[in-house]
Design an enzyme around this catalytic site. Structure first.
Site, mmCIF file in Angstrom:
data_model
loop_
_atom_site.group_PDB
_atom_site.id
_atom_site.type_symbol
_atom_site.label_atom_id
_atom_site.label_comp_id
_atom_site.label_asym_id
_atom_site.label_seq_id
_atom_site.Cartn_x
_atom_site.Cartn_y
_atom_site.Cartn_z
ATOM 1 N N GLU A 90 0.801 -1.236 0.000
ATOM 2 C CA GLU A 90 0.000 0.000 0.000
ATOM 3 C C GLU A 90 0.832 1.285 0.000
ATOM 4 O O GLU A 90 0.534 2.210 0.753
ATOM 5 C CB GLU A 90 -0.920 -0.001 1.232
ATOM 6 C CG GLU A 90 -1.877 -1.162 1.246
ATOM 7 C CD GLU A 90 -2.739 -1.203 2.495
ATOM 8 O OE1 GLU A 90 -3.911 -1.538 2.360
ATOM 9 O OE2 GLU A 90 -2.239 -0.897 3.576
HETATM 10 C C1 NGO Z 1 -3.927 -4.693 4.690
HETATM 11 C C2 NGO Z 1 -2.942 -3.606 5.076
HETATM 12 C C3 NGO Z 1 -2.745 -3.511 6.584
HETATM 13 C C4 NGO Z 1 -4.087 -3.512 7.303
HETATM 14 C C5 NGO Z 1 -4.845 -4.777 6.933
HETATM 15 C C6 NGO Z 1 -6.197 -4.847 7.612
HETATM 16 C C7 NGO Z 1 -1.849 -5.393 4.219
HETATM 17 C C8 NGO Z 1 -0.788 -6.271 3.721
HETATM 18 N N1 NGO Z 1 -1.729 -4.091 4.421
HETATM 19 O O1 NGO Z 1 -3.062 -5.843 4.557
HETATM 20 O O2 NGO Z 1 -2.036 -2.329 6.881
HETATM 21 O O3 NGO Z 1 -3.873 -3.503 8.688
HETATM 22 O O4 NGO Z 1 -5.030 -4.867 5.538
HETATM 23 O O5 NGO Z 1 -6.915 -6.003 7.326
#
Ligand code: NGO
Length: 505
Positions: free
Chosen positions: A308
């Site tokens: 992200e």
């Molecule tokens: C995503 C995000 C995390 C969140 C999570 C919540 C990934 C790999 N990055 O997973 O920062 O906490 O969802 O479900």
């Protein structure tokens, strides 16, 4: 006909010997065949002595002596792989054999599950008056994949050492062998770094909601690593970069492109931050931090996040991830990163963790396939199956539901090697269930979300395919009394016919 014992994960093969059983008695002893298998013998004695109240003396002697639980290390002679073991239970004793201490340890967990649930009573007080009966079996067992992981997000809410150890001890019962610690995120930096001390001292101060957070000193981290190692579990530390870095940016203003200070962040948005790519200090930061983490970590893997990073431009992202991989390789470690890092075109041996198949995110599949084409293996953590922070159903108070509800069946009833088109068994390193802690502030809440789902994930990673949910849920039901004996706050799913002490067979 008696039904097979409710083992999780189910072993590769099991033969039941009707009418045969071994009973652990006050004068039973434990034998190991050398100093290398002794620690596993001691672990077993530690499991058995308190609830039985028996002395169970441990001696180095050959197997096959009457009234003995024998642990035999065969040093590769069996040739079935490091974690494989065979376990035979007859009227005069128990024989556990494995090529490695790790294999013996996995076999000890099977033996533990063959005993009555009261074996899990850990509270002080009088020992339990049970006949400590083990059914007559012959088990041959080995894992499907070498990576069977549990991830704890200790960044959003900090989990103190005692909570992590308790989690390790519960997870190793299900033969999990990887503990991935998500040590850093926007809301907190949880590991001390000598050359960048404000990361923990300032960046670790708070957590989600603005309450006080915490961090592991290096000694505490080492304590976790060695507690896990005693249970044949490898710690995989994650330093999430270049996004999810607000705690670092708030600790050192010079890491921001504008050099200006930021206050700590205690909300739960994602995609809020990025390291400043190309700045000299950023490169030094990454190198020094990773060097200290590598130095603290005996295991071969370093996880660098990479998820992200939408505050980082695509070109910067690729350049950054390539640089990070170079640093990790120079330290003699293997890089693991979330699927987005696949965009950078990683080296063949690096691992990619697949996660985003949640609502409207088909790109995770594409990224996973292209990683496999380049020779990377996948750690499978699809969010709509393996994310333990997803609510079980509409009544679950904790957790979120961005990837949908994940009830106990949904977490179990899928096959990692059938999950992504053109990705099969040999492209997969294994499976891992992350628990993200935006909504999870204490160990009780953590356990409610983790158990029983993590047991199902563990079985998917270990056992051969071909079992059904209906058969599994009957076995799972027998684990309720075990968790009760330990005081685990597990979710009593209405879809599982839970047993209690009274009707435990
Ligand atoms: C995503 C995000 C995390 C969140 C999570 C919540 C990934 C790999 N990055 O997973 O920062 O906490 O969802 O479900």
């Amino acid at each position: 006909m008696t039904s097979p014992p409710p083992l999780i994960p189910a072993p590769e093969s099991i033969e039941l010997h009707e009418g045969v059983e071994f009973v652990i008695e006050p004068d039973t002893s434990i034998a190991v065949n050398g100093p290398e298998s002794r620690p596993v013998g001691e672990y077993l004695a530690g499991v058995l002595r308190k609830p039985t109240g028996y002395p169970l003396p441990l001696a180095i002697q050959p197997g096959g002596v009457d009234n003995t639980v024998s642990l035999t290390l065969t040093r590769g002679r069996r040739g079935r792989g490091g974690e494989s073991y065979s376990l035979g239970v007859g009227v005069s004793g128990i024989d556990l054999a494995a090529d490695t201490p790790e294999g013996l340890f996995r076999g000890v967990q099977t033996l533990r599950q063959l005993l009555p649930a009261a074996i899990e009573k850990t509270s002080d007080g009088p020992s339990v008056a049970e006949p400590w009966t083990v059914p007559g079996v012959r088990i041959e067992d080995r894992p499907r994949w070498g990576w069977r992981g549990s991830m704890l997000d200790v960044a959003r809410h900090f989990i103190p050492v005692a909570g992590v150890k308790r989690h390790i001890e519960l997870a190793c019962r299900y033969k999990l062998n990887m503990l991935h610690l998500h040590l850093t995120d926007d809301q907190g930096w949880r590991i001390h770094v000598d050359r960048w001390p404000r990361l923990s001292r300032h960046g670790g101060r708070l957590q989600v909601g603005g309450t006080s957070g915490g961090y592991y000193t290096k000694d505490e981290y080492r304590e976790i690593v060695s507690y896990a190692a005693e249970r044949h579990m490898t710690v995989v530390p994650e330093i999430d970069m270049p996004g999810h870095t607000h705690a670092a940016l708030a600790s050192y203003p010079q890491l921001n492109c504008d050099g200006r200070p930021r206050s700590l962040y205690t909300g739960t948005d994602v995609r809020v931050s990025s390291l400043c790519i190309g700045k000299e200090v950023t490169d030094r930061f990454v190198e020094e931090v990773l060097a200290e983490i590598a130095e603290l970590t005996p295991g071969p893997y370093l996880h660098v996040g990479g998820d992200e990073a939408s505050q980082t431009s695509p070109e910067d992202y690729v350049a950054f991830i390539k640089r990070v991989e170079e640093i990790i390789l120079a330290q003699g470690k293997t890089m693991v990163a979330w699927e987005e890092a696949g965009r950078a075109g990683l080296a063949a041996g690096s691992l990619v963790q697949f996660w985003n198949n949640g609502s409207g995110a088909p790109s995770g599949f594409k990224l996973a396939r292209s990683a496999v084409e380049r020779g990377q293996k996948l750690v499978m953590s699809p969010s709509d199956r393996a994310y333990l922070d997803m609510k079980y159903d509409i009544t679950t108070e904790l957790g979120t539901q961005w990837a949908g509800f994940v009830d106990v069946r949904r977490a179990y009833d899928w096959d990692p090697s059938q999950f992504i088109a053109q990705v099969d068994e040999s492209d997969i390193a294994g499976i891992e269930a992350p628990i993200w802690t935006e909504t999870i502030a204490d160990v009780d809440s953590l356990e409610f979300m983790v158990w029983p789902r993590l047991a199902g994930i563990a079985e998917l990673g270990w056992s051969p395919t071909g079992r059904s949910w209906d058969e599994y849920r009957m076995r799972l039901a027998a684990h309720g009394p075990r968790w009760e004996a330990i005081g685990v706050n597990f979710f009593r799913s209405p879809h599982v016919p839970w047993r209690n002490h009274a009707n435990e067979s």
